[in-house]
Write a protein that holds these residues in place. Structure first.
Motif, PDB file in Angstrom:
ATOM      1  N   ALA A   7      -4.713   4.506   5.350  1.00 48.30           N
ATOM      2  CA  ALA A   7      -3.323   4.690   4.928  1.00 48.30           C
ATOM      3  C   ALA A   7      -3.265   5.982   4.136  1.00 48.30           C
ATOM      4  O   ALA A   7      -4.191   6.300   3.386  1.00 48.30           O
ATOM      5  CB  ALA A   7      -2.828   3.512   4.090  1.00 48.30           C
ATOM      6  N   VAL A   8      -2.160   6.725   4.290  1.00 47.86           N
ATOM      7  CA  VAL A   8      -2.089   8.078   3.723  1.00 47.86           C
ATOM      8  C   VAL A   8      -0.714   8.336   3.131  1.00 47.86           C
ATOM      9  O   VAL A   8       0.308   7.924   3.685  1.00 47.86           O
ATOM     10  CB  VAL A   8      -2.392   9.138   4.814  1.00 47.86           C
ATOM     11  CG1 VAL A   8      -2.049  10.541   4.330  1.00 47.86           C
ATOM     12  CG2 VAL A   8      -3.843   9.071   5.223  1.00 47.86           C
ATOM     13  N   GLN A   9      -0.690   9.029   1.976  1.00 48.92           N
ATOM     14  CA  GLN A   9       0.522   9.649   1.427  1.00 48.92           C
ATOM     15  C   GLN A   9       0.206  11.143   1.320  1.00 48.92           C
ATOM     16  O   GLN A   9      -0.615  11.560   0.510  1.00 48.92           O
ATOM     17  CB  GLN A   9       0.873   9.074   0.054  1.00 48.92           C
ATOM     18  CG  GLN A   9       2.027   9.775  -0.663  1.00 48.92           C
ATOM     19  CD  GLN A   9       3.378   9.378  -0.097  1.00 48.92           C
ATOM     20  OE1 GLN A   9       3.528   8.315   0.490  1.00 48.92           O
ATOM     21  NE2 GLN A   9       4.367  10.235  -0.250  1.00 48.92           N
ATOM     22  N   ASP A  10       0.827  11.954   2.165  1.00 48.49           N
ATOM     23  CA  ASP A  10       0.494  13.381   2.234  1.00 48.49           C
ATOM     24  C   ASP A  10       1.736  14.214   1.918  1.00 48.49           C
ATOM     25  O   ASP A  10       2.607  14.390   2.758  1.00 48.49           O
ATOM     26  CB  ASP A  10      -0.047  13.728   3.623  1.00 48.49           C
ATOM     27  CG  ASP A  10      -0.558  15.148   3.708  1.00 48.49           C
ATOM     28  OD1 ASP A  10      -1.010  15.556   4.798  1.00 48.49           O
ATOM     29  OD2 ASP A  10      -0.510  15.876   2.687  1.00 48.49           O
ATOM     30  N   ASP A  11       1.799  14.750   0.689  1.00 49.48           N
ATOM     31  CA  ASP A  11       2.918  15.599   0.273  1.00 49.48           C
ATOM     32  C   ASP A  11       2.554  17.073   0.269  1.00 49.48           C
ATOM     33  O   ASP A  11       3.367  17.912  -0.125  1.00 49.48           O
ATOM     34  CB  ASP A  11       3.393  15.187  -1.134  1.00 49.48           C
ATOM     35  CG  ASP A  11       3.895  13.751  -1.178  1.00 49.48           C
ATOM     36  OD1 ASP A  11       3.753  13.115  -2.239  1.00 49.48           O
ATOM     37  OD2 ASP A  11       4.423  13.281  -0.160  1.00 49.48           O
ATOM     38  N   VAL A  23       0.804  -1.225   0.000  1.00 45.55           N
ATOM     39  CA  VAL A  23       0.000   0.000   0.000  1.00 45.55           C
ATOM     40  C   VAL A  23       0.842   1.283   0.000  1.00 45.55           C
ATOM     41  O   VAL A  23       0.561   2.202  -0.772  1.00 45.55           O
ATOM     42  CB  VAL A  23      -0.999  -0.011   1.175  1.00 45.55           C
ATOM     43  CG1 VAL A  23      -1.568   1.384   1.449  1.00 45.55           C
ATOM     44  CG2 VAL A  23      -2.144  -0.964   0.860  1.00 45.55           C
ATOM     45  N   PRO A  24       1.890   1.426   0.854  1.00 50.15           N
ATOM     46  CA  PRO A  24       2.685   2.666   0.798  1.00 50.15           C
ATOM     47  C   PRO A  24       3.277   2.919  -0.586  1.00 50.15           C
ATOM     48  O   PRO A  24       3.280   4.063  -1.062  1.00 50.15           O
ATOM     49  CB  PRO A  24       3.779   2.439   1.851  1.00 50.15           C
ATOM     50  CG  PRO A  24       3.181   1.456   2.802  1.00 50.15           C
ATOM     51  CD  PRO A  24       2.350   0.551   1.955  1.00 50.15           C
ATOM     52  N   SER A  25       3.768   1.866  -1.232  1.00 55.22           N
ATOM     53  CA  SER A  25       4.330   2.036  -2.581  1.00 55.22           C
ATOM     54  C   SER A  25       3.243   2.428  -3.580  1.00 55.22           C
ATOM     55  O   SER A  25       3.482   3.261  -4.466  1.00 55.22           O
ATOM     56  CB  SER A  25       5.011   0.735  -3.035  1.00 55.22           C
ATOM     57  OG  SER A  25       6.115   0.430  -2.224  1.00 55.22           O
ATOM     58  N   LEU A  26       2.040   1.854  -3.453  1.00 52.22           N
ATOM     59  CA  LEU A  26       0.957   2.193  -4.366  1.00 52.22           C
ATOM     60  C   LEU A  26       0.544   3.654  -4.210  1.00 52.22           C
ATOM     61  O   LEU A  26       0.340   4.358  -5.210  1.00 52.22           O
ATOM     62  CB  LEU A  26      -0.247   1.280  -4.121  1.00 52.22           C
ATOM     63  CG  LEU A  26      -0.052  -0.217  -4.365  1.00 52.22           C
ATOM     64  CD1 LEU A  26      -1.349  -0.956  -4.139  1.00 52.22           C
ATOM     65  CD2 LEU A  26       0.475  -0.487  -5.755  1.00 52.22           C
ATOM     66  N   LEU A  27       0.418   4.124  -2.969  1.00 55.81           N
ATOM     67  CA  LEU A  27       0.025   5.518  -2.751  1.00 55.81           C
ATOM     68  C   LEU A  27       1.089   6.478  -3.261  1.00 55.81           C
ATOM     69  O   LEU A  27       0.785   7.519  -3.850  1.00 55.81           O
ATOM     70  CB  LEU A  27      -0.242   5.755  -1.261  1.00 55.81           C
ATOM     71  CG  LEU A  27      -1.427   4.997  -0.658  1.00 55.81           C
ATOM     72  CD1 LEU A  27      -1.586   5.338   0.814  1.00 55.81           C
ATOM     73  CD2 LEU A  27      -2.712   5.307  -1.409  1.00 55.81           C
ATOM     74  N   ARG A  28       2.353   6.121  -3.034  1.00 54.33           N
ATOM     75  CA  ARG A  28       3.436   6.973  -3.536  1.00 54.33           C
ATOM     76  C   ARG A  28       3.444   6.992  -5.058  1.00 54.33           C
ATOM     77  O   ARG A  28       3.633   8.041  -5.687  1.00 54.33           O
ATOM     78  CB  ARG A  28       4.778   6.473  -2.997  1.00 54.33           C
ATOM     79  CG  ARG A  28       5.947   7.416  -3.298  1.00 54.33           C
ATOM     80  CD  ARG A  28       7.204   7.015  -2.541  1.00 54.33           C
ATOM     81  NE  ARG A  28       7.651   5.676  -2.892  1.00 54.33           N
ATOM     82  CZ  ARG A  28       7.543   4.636  -2.092  1.00 54.33           C
ATOM     83  NH1 ARG A  28       6.985   4.753  -0.913  1.00 54.33           N
ATOM     84  NH2 ARG A  28       7.983   3.447  -2.479  1.00 54.33           N
TER      85      ARG A  28
END
Length: 395
Positions: free
Chosen positions: A51-55, A21-26
């Motif tokens: 799950a979150v990817q926050d840039d 999941v982290p790789s998919l969100l990134r």
């Protein structure tokens, strides 16, 4: 779904256990240019980030909640269809909608996560205060494939939990998991190929900015493809078939290994890689698999080695053995970890979040075993870290 605190925490943990999941969100943020992506659990009464990817400092973390009525995920849930907005303030349907105004967003995409049995879990979504072309069918296809991947993993976990009391040994559980992983790897290839085609088209343009974006997208696509290959290799090896190798008499192994070194030098121009590859004999091996071993070992050394010190590669014939060594300087591997480095999914505690899946060294060991050899590792503060493959494949 149950909206109790226990049920919400259980689902957050379930998503957290999906290592991809982290790789998919990134990858979503990189490929769309959007700054925030999330896996959300959505019901009639709650919206919870799992799950979150926050840039862009949106401020929402895993476990954080929004009023479900203020989100567009509730509309996607009701229709069981994606909601896609390229430019909210200009969109005839959503320019007056309350959600873009509340959260100050211009671009938005939300795709339902529906388990194979038809149960709605939530949404895979991304937002940004700037416009973005997310209505491209290739982007929507990528989101849909990733949402299906998450749904299938959640469904698989539920099935495993329900059947746990009936399984007579750990191997039965492992086979179910690895079969599922293999299916996921295959299903990701079509949308990834579409993304790769987009990267190639951008790279052929004359505008420098588009070429730069195409190059970056292409590199990301290749990395994702390697992750898929690693997962499939793991599935094959765990299902009893062993690591697939095709042993042939090879006369150009030195050139093949030098090609790998050149590729990594090009990908890491700021790093020094010293290579001493001397193979003047015919060897019986799987040429591509040995390139994979060197690529994994060299990538690992570049990731964990001291950035101001060279990485050393050597390949030579010692008696009837081919000996391939990749060494780097820097912080040594902890003595207690040396016995675990070739285990699948294992990564050191010092690894950065969202990195690889922890399969590279495991696959190297499986390839070495398939060639009748073995992997070794030595690590100390004085001598640095050296991974070596010793293979009895000299003809």
């Amino acid at each position: 779904m149950d909206d109790s605190a226990e049920a919400i925490a259980r689902d957050i943990a379930a998503v957290g256990r999906i290592s991809a999941v982290p790789s998919l969100l990134r990858l979503i943020c990189q490929n769309t240019g959007m700054g925030f992506a999330a896996v959300a659990r959505v019901t009639n009464g709650t919206w919870t980030a799992c799950a979150v990817q926050d840039d862009i400092d949106f401020g929402l973390k895993a476990g954080g909640q929004l009023e479900v009525a203020t989100t567009l995920c509730s509309e996607s849930r009701a229709a069981r269809e994606p909601v896609v907005i390229d430019h909210a303030s200009l969109d005839p349907v959503y320019r007056d909608h309350h959600t873009p105004r509340i959260y100050n967003i211009e671009s938005y995409i939300s795709v339902p996560i529906i388990r194979p049995g038809g149960t709605y879990f939530g949404n895979l979504c991304a937002i940004d205060p700037r416009p973005a072309v997310v209505s491209d069918p290739r982007i929507v296809a990528m989101f849909t494939a990733f949402a299906d991947l998450i749904a299938m993993q959640l469904e698989s976990e539920d099935r495993q939990n329900a059947a746990e009391t009936e399984l007579v040994n750990a191997r039965a559980t492992a086979e179910l998991r690895e079969q599922f992983i293999a299916v996921l790897g295959h299903d990701l290839r079509n949308p990834l190929a579409a993304v790769g085609a987009t990267a190639q088209l951008l790279s052929r343009r004359t505008e420098p900015e588009l070429v730069r974006l195409g190059t970056r997208l292409g590199a990301t696509t290749r990395r994702m493809s390697q992750l898929i290959n690693d997962v499939l290799d793991l599935a094959r090896s765990r299902l009893g078939a062993g690591m697939g190798v095709v042993l042939e008499e090879t006369t150009d192994l030195a050139a093949a290994l030098n090609d790998v070194v050149s590729e990594l030098r090009e990908a890491h121009p700021q790093r020094r890689i010293d290579a001493d590859i001397a193979i003047a004999r015919v060897v019986r091996c799987d040429r591509g698999r040995l390139q994979q071993v060197l690529s994994n070992l060299l990538g690992n050394a570049l990731t964990y080695g001291a950035v101001d010190r060279p990485v050393r590669v050597s390949a030579s014939i010692e008696g009837d053995l081919l000996v391939l060594v990749v060494a780097n300087e820097g912080a040594p591997i902890a003595p207690g970890d040396l016995a675990r480095v070739f285990e699948p999914y294992w990564r050191p505690l010092t690894s950065k979040p969202g990195g690889g899946l922890g399969l590279g060294l495991y696959i190297c060991a499986q390839i070495a075993t398939a060639h009748g050899g073995a992997m070794r590792v030595e690590s100390s503060a004085e001598a640095g870290t050296a991974f070596s493959a010793r293979l009895p494949i000299v003809v």
